[in-house]
Write a protein that holds these residues in place. Structure first.
Motif, PDB file in Angstrom:
ATOM      1  N   ARG A 112       0.815  -1.203   0.000  1.00 59.03           N
ATOM      2  CA  ARG A 112       0.000   0.000   0.000  1.00 59.03           C
ATOM      3  C   ARG A 112       0.848   1.252   0.000  1.00 59.03           C
ATOM      4  NH1 ARG A 112      -2.402   1.034   4.443  1.00 59.03           N
ATOM      5  NH2 ARG A 112      -1.734  -0.718   5.666  1.00 59.03           N
ATOM      6  N   MET A 113       2.131   1.114   0.221  1.00 65.56           N
ATOM      7  CA  MET A 113       2.985   2.295   0.300  1.00 65.56           C
ATOM      8  C   MET A 113       3.745   2.451  -1.008  1.00 65.56           C
ATOM      9  SD  MET A 113       4.433   2.136   4.147  1.00 65.56           S
ATOM     10  CE  MET A 113       5.093   3.775   4.064  1.00 65.56           C
ATOM     11  N   ARG A 114       3.449   3.513  -1.683  1.00 67.23           N
ATOM     12  CA  ARG A 114       4.177   3.826  -2.902  1.00 67.23           C
ATOM     13  C   ARG A 114       4.866   5.157  -2.688  1.00 67.23           C
ATOM     14  NH1 ARG A 114      -0.681   2.062  -6.337  1.00 67.23           N
ATOM     15  NH2 ARG A 114      -0.192  -0.119  -6.652  1.00 67.23           N
ATOM     16  N   PRO A 115       6.153   5.210  -2.935  1.00 66.49           N
ATOM     17  CA  PRO A 115       6.836   6.493  -2.758  1.00 66.49           C
ATOM     18  C   PRO A 115       6.319   7.510  -3.768  1.00 66.49           C
ATOM     19  CG  PRO A 115       8.305   4.882  -3.752  1.00 66.49           C
ATOM     20  CD  PRO A 115       7.045   4.161  -3.386  1.00 66.49           C
ATOM     21  N   PRO A 116       6.332   8.791  -3.409  1.00 62.71           N
ATOM     22  CA  PRO A 116       5.896   9.804  -4.362  1.00 62.71           C
ATOM     23  C   PRO A 116       6.747   9.760  -5.621  1.00 62.71           C
ATOM     24  CG  PRO A 116       6.415  10.780  -2.217  1.00 62.71           C
ATOM     25  CD  PRO A 116       6.792   9.341  -2.161  1.00 62.71           C
ATOM     26  N   ARG A 117       6.104  10.003  -6.749  1.00 64.60           N
ATOM     27  CA  ARG A 117       6.809   9.945  -8.025  1.00 64.60           C
ATOM     28  C   ARG A 117       6.832  11.315  -8.671  1.00 64.60           C
ATOM     29  NH1 ARG A 117       6.735   4.483 -10.410  1.00 64.60           N
ATOM     30  NH2 ARG A 117       7.141   5.592 -12.323  1.00 64.60           N
ATOM     31  N   GLY A 118       7.767  11.479  -9.620  1.00 66.14           N
ATOM     32  CA  GLY A 118       7.846  12.710 -10.394  1.00 66.14           C
ATOM     33  C   GLY A 118       8.145  13.905  -9.520  1.00 66.14           C
ATOM     34  N   GLU A 119       7.521  15.016  -9.828  1.00 68.48           N
ATOM     35  CA  GLU A 119       7.750  16.254  -9.088  1.00 68.48           C
ATOM     36  C   GLU A 119       7.370  16.134  -7.624  1.00 68.48           C
ATOM     37  OE1 GLU A 119       6.242  19.891 -10.864  1.00 68.48           O
ATOM     38  OE2 GLU A 119       6.380  18.976 -12.839  1.00 68.48           O
ATOM     39  N   ALA A 120       6.461  15.235  -7.287  1.00 66.60           N
ATOM     40  CA  ALA A 120       6.010  15.084  -5.903  1.00 66.60           C
ATOM     41  C   ALA A 120       7.083  14.465  -5.006  1.00 66.60           C
ATOM     42  CB  ALA A 120       4.758  14.223  -5.846  1.00 66.60           C
ATOM     43  N   SER A 121       8.080  13.832  -5.605  1.00 71.59           N
ATOM     44  CA  SER A 121       9.146  13.216  -4.822  1.00 71.59           C
ATOM     45  C   SER A 121      10.030  14.293  -4.204  1.00 71.59           C
ATOM     46  CB  SER A 121      10.013  12.319  -5.712  1.00 71.59           C
ATOM     47  OG  SER A 121      11.141  11.880  -4.984  1.00 71.59           O
ATOM     48  N   PRO A 122      10.342  14.145  -2.918  1.00 65.91           N
ATOM     49  CA  PRO A 122      11.223  15.136  -2.298  1.00 65.91           C
ATOM     50  C   PRO A 122      12.639  15.111  -2.888  1.00 65.91           C
ATOM     51  CG  PRO A 122      10.688  13.370  -0.755  1.00 65.91           C
ATOM     52  CD  PRO A 122       9.887  13.140  -1.991  1.00 65.91           C
ATOM     53  N   GLN A 144      10.811  20.280 -17.511  1.00 65.48           N
ATOM     54  CA  GLN A 144      12.241  20.135 -17.784  1.00 65.48           C
ATOM     55  C   GLN A 144      12.550  18.763 -18.385  1.00 65.48           C
ATOM     56  OE1 GLN A 144      13.479  21.113 -13.764  1.00 65.48           O
ATOM     57  NE2 GLN A 144      14.463  23.015 -14.488  1.00 65.48           N
ATOM     58  N   VAL A 145      11.890  17.729 -17.897  1.00 66.69           N
ATOM     59  CA  VAL A 145      12.106  16.379 -18.433  1.00 66.69           C
ATOM     60  C   VAL A 145      11.709  16.332 -19.900  1.00 66.69           C
ATOM     61  CG1 VAL A 145      11.341  13.965 -18.297  1.00 66.69           C
ATOM     62  CG2 VAL A 145      11.912  15.218 -16.201  1.00 66.69           C
ATOM     63  N   ALA A 146      10.570  16.937 -20.222  1.00 66.82           N
ATOM     64  CA  ALA A 146      10.131  16.974 -21.622  1.00 66.82           C
ATOM     65  C   ALA A 146      11.142  17.727 -22.475  1.00 66.82           C
ATOM     66  CB  ALA A 146       8.753  17.619 -21.720  1.00 66.82           C
ATOM     67  N   ARG A 169       9.260   7.755 -16.481  1.00 68.74           N
ATOM     68  CA  ARG A 169       8.535   7.008 -17.518  1.00 68.74           C
ATOM     69  C   ARG A 169       7.167   7.598 -17.843  1.00 68.74           C
ATOM     70  NH1 ARG A 169      10.150   2.001 -14.287  1.00 68.74           N
ATOM     71  NH2 ARG A 169      12.141   1.480 -15.223  1.00 68.74           N
ATOM     72  N   ASP A 170       6.560   8.221 -16.855  1.00 70.13           N
ATOM     73  CA  ASP A 170       5.201   8.736 -17.052  1.00 70.13           C
ATOM     74  C   ASP A 170       5.142  10.035 -17.849  1.00 70.13           C
ATOM     75  OD1 ASP A 170       4.496   6.612 -15.461  1.00 70.13           O
ATOM     76  OD2 ASP A 170       4.337   7.788 -13.641  1.00 70.13           O
ATOM     77  N   ILE A 171       6.276  10.583 -18.184  1.00 71.14           N
ATOM     78  CA  ILE A 171       6.324  11.865 -18.893  1.00 71.14           C
ATOM     79  C   ILE A 171       6.592  11.623 -20.384  1.00 71.14           C
ATOM     80  CG2 ILE A 171       7.472  14.112 -19.057  1.00 71.14           C
ATOM     81  CD1 ILE A 171       5.927  13.567 -16.435  1.00 71.14           C
TER      82      ILE A 171
END
Length: 150
Positions: free
Chosen positions: A95-105, A113-115, A148-150
């Motif tokens: 149930r624990m997924r680390p924040p991904r993308g910009e939400a990650s600390p 920028q990734v694009a 990957r999601d971008i």
């Protein structure tokens, strides 16, 4: 002025009992936990249910849900455990997924920028220098191994 009704009486009126979870039907926190007022205090419904069934919550413990449903107040779905126990239970159930993308600390880049990096034809070293990341990270972005999601 009429005397306030006992909290247990008001509490159980707000519970929909089913074969599985017993769901809190009244006010909930943003995280989905049931809430009930007592005087000028707001109490968590699952904590009250657990205390009534299992006794006082031990110091340093939390009320955990075996069913993973924050709205559930069914006593046999609730147990006491430390914060670490609760986290381990969540992790064991994935149930624990680390924040991904910009939400990650840890994120140094924005999605914009990734694009831009993906469309940049310069060398990975030049791109990395401009964005403050390694050329290996630039290469991983361009290959789609990260972000990957971008």
């Amino acid at each position: 002025m009429a005397a306030a009704r006992p909290i247990k009486e008001r509490f159980w009126e707000k519970v929909a009992k089913g074969e599985g979870c017993w769901l809190w039907t009244a006010a909930r926190s943003k995280a989905g936990y049931g809430q009930i007022g007592q005087g000028n205090r707001v109490l968590y419904a699952h904590r009250l249910s657990a205390e009534w069934a299992h006794g006082p919550i031990p110091a340093g413990s939390e009320v955990c849900h075996s069913c993973d449903n924050p709205a559930c107040v069914r006593p046999d779905h609730l147990f006491y455990g430390t914060h670490a126990d609760n986290g381990a239970d969540a992790a064991s159930k994935r149930r624990m997924r680390p924040p991904r993308g910009e939400a990650s600390p840890k994120a140094k880049l924005t999605e914009e920028q990734v694009a831009a990096i993906r469309g940049d034809a310069r060398t990975t070293r030049a791109i990395g220098r401009d964005y403050g990341i390694s050329n290996r990270h630039v290469s991983a972005i361009k290959r789609g191994e990260v972000w990957r999601d971008i």
